[in-house]
Scaffold this active site. Sequence first.
Site, mmCIF file in Angstrom:
data_model
loop_
_atom_site.group_PDB
_atom_site.id
_atom_site.type_symbol
_atom_site.label_atom_id
_atom_site.label_comp_id
_atom_site.label_asym_id
_atom_site.label_seq_id
_atom_site.Cartn_x
_atom_site.Cartn_y
_atom_site.Cartn_z
ATOM 1 N N SER A 247 20.702 8.625 16.106
ATOM 2 C CA SER A 247 20.054 8.799 17.399
ATOM 3 C C SER A 247 19.993 7.430 18.073
ATOM 4 C CB SER A 247 18.643 9.342 17.212
ATOM 5 O OG SER A 247 17.828 8.312 16.700
ATOM 6 N N LYS A 248 19.374 7.423 19.246
ATOM 7 C CA LYS A 248 19.286 6.168 20.007
ATOM 8 C C LYS A 248 18.619 5.066 19.201
ATOM 9 C CE LYS A 248 19.329 7.920 24.689
ATOM 10 N NZ LYS A 248 18.420 8.882 25.288
#
Length: 498
Positions: A247-248
């Site tokens: 994810s980010k």
Amino acid sequence: MSEKEVRVRFAPSPTGELHLGGARTALFNWLYARHHEGTFILRIEDTDEQRSSEEHLDSILESLSWLGLDWDEGPLHQRERLDLYRDYVSLLMNSGHAYYCFASQEELEETRRQAQETDENWVYRGEDRNLSADEVRAKLDADEPHTVRFKVPDEGTVTIDDLVQGEVTFECAVLEDFVLMRSDDSPTYHLSNVVDDIEMGITHVIRGSDHLSNTPKQVLVYQALDANVPAFAHLPLILGEDGKRLSKRHGATSVNTFRTKGYLPGAVVNYLALLGWNPGDDREVFTVPDLIREFSLEKVNKANPKFDFDKLSWLNGEYISKVPAGELRLSVRDSLQIRGCWEEELDMERRDYFFALIELWQSRSHTLNELSDNIAPFLTEAFAYEPAGVREHIGNKDLLGLVEAFREALLQVDPWNQEELEATLREVAAGMDRDAADLIHVTRVAVTGKRVSPGIFEVLDLMDRDKSRVRLDRMIRYLRKLENAKAKRKEQEATKAG
Ligand code: GLU
């Protein structure tokens, strides 16, 4: 359409940029289609009006095109097909597989809360399943808000023979009566996704395994509609280095970021292909035609791969080092322009110089941006000295006299070539009783700004006498400033002590 024709689709929701997971899904569908000479369809799942945007759609299309994943049909927009989904809901209602549910959100939550107090495995089975036709009519006539739900069988199982995950069986008893049509008459993902896969003749649904839990519900819809159920292949999830889903938090994950950082699409595609697929041996570098030829779903693993940024960077470096300089020219020029290091169209002579610069640096740069950073000092003086280079190679080394002497000697080098340059540098260092390495290092920082570079004599040779002199002059000014500052400090200390 022949029975055997492969038809696959990539079905992004335009609620964000194309990230690595989505790109990997698109790639595996695309490779599967190209390998089987089938059809790759692009479908935009944009029924969620609030979260979908044109801007995201454009950026997804741009990223797909940049990666070279061309589609044969589409993009088809679900938003333009709302009537179709309504027709299918009517079919399901008429065949008794769906029903109107008039329970409000609050009622549903209350029912859920109460039921889960005694049975945590409780799933929703709509009470309105059993309304008589007259009762339903009356509520509809009274404009009572409602959704349409699928009537999940109370018993039985759904088995998916997944091409990656193997056989997976779900008990119907754990599946709730899921919503097909929301109260605003918009279709849910389960409905529009299945309807479109049927309408488009999709033969293989290849998607992330985060969708596996949706699949039994969707299979029930296919069965209720008497439609062919496509083959499923749920791809392993991509993890970050900490083992959590990528994810980010793990850094840049959108394809666009890799593009702007100077990655080559071929390298990104190559790396994405290795996230879950492997050729069965230890090869890692593949051209796109190789991937098309070799790709198969049998060689996709169940195990979740870890995304390794360093490995992608290495692979990108491999690609950059092998591309002919002429092909890198435009991208490098663009990124130099952004840095303000590009003045005008190059004449032929400077063009050769520019190509030579690319060739000098391409095997030492991991990204196009790094390549441009490395080349910039050859085109402009407006580059900074890398702090690590200053720390390691300049520091307190008392280099001023040495650099001044070398600068003078350079004016006499004739012919200007690597051998003469090396002989001169060594002579200057020896003449002043200094280590040649000290002079090499400071010269490197002076002319490239970097701590490490290709062979310094190769660099000087390419840079030419005039540019080398200008850069050494700048280093001399810099060293003088250091000396002055040092002298001042000493003075202050002396005053303090006195
Ligand atoms: N729109 C869904 C997504 O972006 C598609 C899932 C599917 O491929 O069925 O995850």
